[in-house]
Scaffold this motif. Structure first.
Motif, PDB file in Angstrom:
ATOM      1  N   MET A   1     -13.859 -33.429  59.136  1.00  0.00           N
ATOM      2  CA  MET A   1     -12.907 -32.528  59.780  1.00  0.00           C
ATOM      3  C   MET A   1     -13.573 -31.235  60.194  1.00  0.00           C
ATOM      4  O   MET A   1     -13.053 -30.486  60.985  1.00  0.00           O
ATOM      5  CB  MET A   1     -11.792 -32.169  58.781  1.00  0.00           C
ATOM      6  CG  MET A   1     -10.858 -33.289  58.449  1.00  0.00           C
ATOM      7  SD  MET A   1      -9.784 -33.672  59.805  1.00  0.00           S
ATOM      8  CE  MET A   1      -8.862 -32.155  59.923  1.00  0.00           C
ATOM      9  N   LYS A   2     -14.689 -30.933  59.639  1.00  0.00           N
ATOM     10  CA  LYS A   2     -15.303 -29.630  59.833  1.00  0.00           C
ATOM     11  C   LYS A   2     -16.087 -29.566  61.143  1.00  0.00           C
ATOM     12  O   LYS A   2     -16.776 -30.508  61.498  1.00  0.00           O
ATOM     13  CB  LYS A   2     -16.208 -29.325  58.645  1.00  0.00           C
ATOM     14  CG  LYS A   2     -15.415 -29.264  57.366  1.00  0.00           C
ATOM     15  CD  LYS A   2     -16.293 -29.228  56.160  1.00  0.00           C
ATOM     16  CE  LYS A   2     -15.415 -29.358  54.935  1.00  0.00           C
ATOM     17  NZ  LYS A   2     -16.000 -30.100  53.893  1.00  0.00           N
ATOM     18  N   PRO A   3     -15.985 -28.447  61.846  1.00  0.00           N
ATOM     19  CA  PRO A   3     -16.732 -28.328  63.095  1.00  0.00           C
ATOM     20  C   PRO A   3     -18.222 -28.211  62.828  1.00  0.00           C
ATOM     21  O   PRO A   3     -18.645 -27.838  61.745  1.00  0.00           O
ATOM     22  CB  PRO A   3     -16.183 -27.036  63.714  1.00  0.00           C
ATOM     23  CG  PRO A   3     -15.701 -26.243  62.555  1.00  0.00           C
ATOM     24  CD  PRO A   3     -15.235 -27.247  61.524  1.00  0.00           C
ATOM     25  N   ASN A   4     -18.980 -28.551  63.838  1.00  0.00           N
ATOM     26  CA  ASN A   4     -20.415 -28.368  63.777  1.00  0.00           C
ATOM     27  C   ASN A   4     -20.688 -26.873  63.693  1.00  0.00           C
ATOM     28  O   ASN A   4     -19.980 -26.074  64.301  1.00  0.00           O
ATOM     29  CB  ASN A   4     -21.008 -28.901  65.094  1.00  0.00           C
ATOM     30  CG  ASN A   4     -22.233 -29.710  64.878  1.00  0.00           C
ATOM     31  OD1 ASN A   4     -23.074 -29.340  64.085  1.00  0.00           O
ATOM     32  ND2 ASN A   4     -22.314 -30.810  65.602  1.00  0.00           N
TER      33      ASN A   4
ATOM     34  N   ASN B   1     -11.999 -23.726  60.157  1.00  0.00           N
ATOM     35  CA  ASN B   1     -13.014 -22.702  60.423  1.00  0.00           C
ATOM     36  C   ASN B   1     -13.772 -22.282  59.176  1.00  0.00           C
ATOM     37  O   ASN B   1     -14.940 -21.909  59.252  1.00  0.00           O
ATOM     38  CB  ASN B   1     -12.375 -21.465  61.056  1.00  0.00           C
ATOM     39  CG  ASN B   1     -12.087 -21.648  62.529  1.00  0.00           C
ATOM     40  OD1 ASN B   1     -12.618 -22.534  63.185  1.00  0.00           O
ATOM     41  ND2 ASN B   1     -11.220 -20.813  63.053  1.00  0.00           N
ATOM     42  N   GLU B   2     -13.098 -22.313  58.046  1.00  0.00           N
ATOM     43  CA  GLU B   2     -13.733 -21.893  56.798  1.00  0.00           C
ATOM     44  C   GLU B   2     -14.440 -23.044  56.080  1.00  0.00           C
ATOM     45  O   GLU B   2     -14.902 -22.875  54.953  1.00  0.00           O
ATOM     46  CB  GLU B   2     -12.693 -21.253  55.876  1.00  0.00           C
ATOM     47  CG  GLU B   2     -12.190 -19.930  56.410  1.00  0.00           C
ATOM     48  CD  GLU B   2     -11.116 -19.300  55.529  1.00  0.00           C
ATOM     49  OE1 GLU B   2     -10.661 -19.938  54.542  1.00  0.00           O
ATOM     50  OE2 GLU B   2     -10.728 -18.155  55.835  1.00  0.00           O
ATOM     51  N   PHE B   3     -14.493 -24.188  56.742  1.00  0.00           N
ATOM     52  CA  PHE B   3     -15.190 -25.357  56.188  1.00  0.00           C
ATOM     53  C   PHE B   3     -14.665 -25.726  54.798  1.00  0.00           C
ATOM     54  O   PHE B   3     -15.419 -26.074  53.903  1.00  0.00           O
ATOM     55  CB  PHE B   3     -16.711 -25.110  56.125  1.00  0.00           C
ATOM     56  CG  PHE B   3     -17.295 -24.748  57.448  1.00  0.00           C
ATOM     57  CD1 PHE B   3     -17.552 -25.709  58.394  1.00  0.00           C
ATOM     58  CD2 PHE B   3     -17.573 -23.417  57.753  1.00  0.00           C
ATOM     59  CE1 PHE B   3     -18.084 -25.374  59.631  1.00  0.00           C
ATOM     60  CE2 PHE B   3     -18.104 -23.070  58.984  1.00  0.00           C
ATOM     61  CZ  PHE B   3     -18.357 -24.064  59.925  1.00  0.00           C
ATOM     62  N   ARG B   4     -13.350 -25.637  54.650  1.00  0.00           N
ATOM     63  CA  ARG B   4     -12.754 -25.999  53.370  1.00  0.00           C
ATOM     64  C   ARG B   4     -12.915 -27.494  53.132  1.00  0.00           C
ATOM     65  O   ARG B   4     -13.192 -28.261  54.052  1.00  0.00           O
ATOM     66  CB  ARG B   4     -11.278 -25.624  53.343  1.00  0.00           C
ATOM     67  CG  ARG B   4     -11.067 -24.131  53.364  1.00  0.00           C
ATOM     68  CD  ARG B   4      -9.615 -23.791  53.180  1.00  0.00           C
ATOM     69  NE  ARG B   4      -9.376 -22.375  53.454  1.00  0.00           N
ATOM     70  CZ  ARG B   4      -8.190 -21.889  53.744  1.00  0.00           C
ATOM     71  NH1 ARG B   4      -7.134 -22.666  53.781  1.00  0.00           N
ATOM     72  NH2 ARG B   4      -8.063 -20.596  53.990  1.00  0.00           N
ATOM     73  N   ALA B   5     -12.686 -27.888  51.924  1.00  0.00           N
ATOM     74  CA  ALA B   5     -12.799 -29.307  51.574  1.00  0.00           C
ATOM     75  C   ALA B   5     -11.836 -30.126  52.432  1.00  0.00           C
ATOM     76  O   ALA B   5     -10.745 -29.667  52.776  1.00  0.00           O
ATOM     77  CB  ALA B   5     -12.465 -29.501  50.096  1.00  0.00           C
ATOM     78  N   ASP B   6     -12.270 -31.330  52.776  1.00  0.00           N
ATOM     79  CA  ASP B   6     -11.424 -32.196  53.595  1.00  0.00           C
ATOM     80  C   ASP B   6     -10.046 -32.388  52.968  1.00  0.00           C
ATOM     81  O   ASP B   6      -9.041 -32.464  53.676  1.00  0.00           O
ATOM     82  CB  ASP B   6     -12.095 -33.551  53.814  1.00  0.00           C
ATOM     83  CG  ASP B   6     -13.245 -33.476  54.816  1.00  0.00           C
ATOM     84  OD1 ASP B   6     -13.354 -32.460  55.529  1.00  0.00           O
ATOM     85  OD2 ASP B   6     -14.020 -34.437  54.894  1.00  0.00           O
ATOM     86  N   SER B   7      -9.980 -32.442  51.655  1.00  0.00           N
ATOM     87  CA  SER B   7      -8.688 -32.626  50.987  1.00  0.00           C
ATOM     88  C   SER B   7      -7.751 -31.446  51.250  1.00  0.00           C
ATOM     89  O   SER B   7      -6.552 -31.628  51.433  1.00  0.00           O
ATOM     90  CB  SER B   7      -8.879 -32.849  49.488  1.00  0.00           C
ATOM     91  OG  SER B   7      -9.487 -31.707  48.903  1.00  0.00           O
TER      92      SER B   7
END
Length: 154
Positions: free
Chosen positions: A11-14, A55-61
């Motif tokens: 889910m996290k952006p590059n 945006n904050e690269f939080r855990a996928d969960s």
């Protein structure tokens, strides 16, 4: 030896990708019905929570939890809007409900794909932003005008 050049499914952006921007509620998004407008404001809040989580690269969960809350609230909002349309004989009810049903199907499909690791947050964010503002400014504005013409107050 070949290098694996496929992107990981996340889910996290590059890191090289631009950060996503939140969408600020503007008075122009109001449709003139306090209940509908309050729901729309909450949908914006949930969208912004989703953007922040990505945006904050939080855990996928955590990202999934925000998306699930957005899905649940969308269902609640659509039920409320559709009840208003039925109660007040809204002539475009069938077409408006079909748009809701289509969006819910698409959103649930996206959520299922995310659960399977098959989509990226960027697609979801773009899809939600476009639909949220487009639907409110398009069809919901007409519903608001119809309700106001009939003196329906929230």
């Amino acid at each position: 030896m070949q290098l694996n050049t496929t992107q990981p499914k996340t889910m996290k952006p590059n890191l090289a990708d631009p950060r996503w921007e939140t969408m600020a509620w503007q008075d122009g998004f109001g449709v003139g019905n306090a209940v509908i407008d309050a729901d729309h404001k909450r949908l914006f809040e949930l969208f912004n929570e989703f953007v922040t989580a990505v945006n904050e690269f939080r855990a996928d969960s955590e990202i999934q939890d925000v998306l699930r809350e957005l899905l649940d609230y969308t269902d609640t909002h659509f039920d409320r809007e559709e009840t208003l349309m039925r109660e007040h004989g809204y002539p475009d009810y069938t077409a408006h409900k079909a748009l809701h049903d289509s969006f819910v199907r698409q959103l649930h499909d996206v959520n299922s794909a995310l659960d399977a690791g098959g989509e990226k947050g960027a697609f979801v964010l773009g899809f939600l932003a476009k639909w949220l503002s487009g639907h409110i400014l398009g069809v919901d504005t007409k519903l608001g005008a119809y309700l106001r013409e009939r003196g329906v107050e929230a």
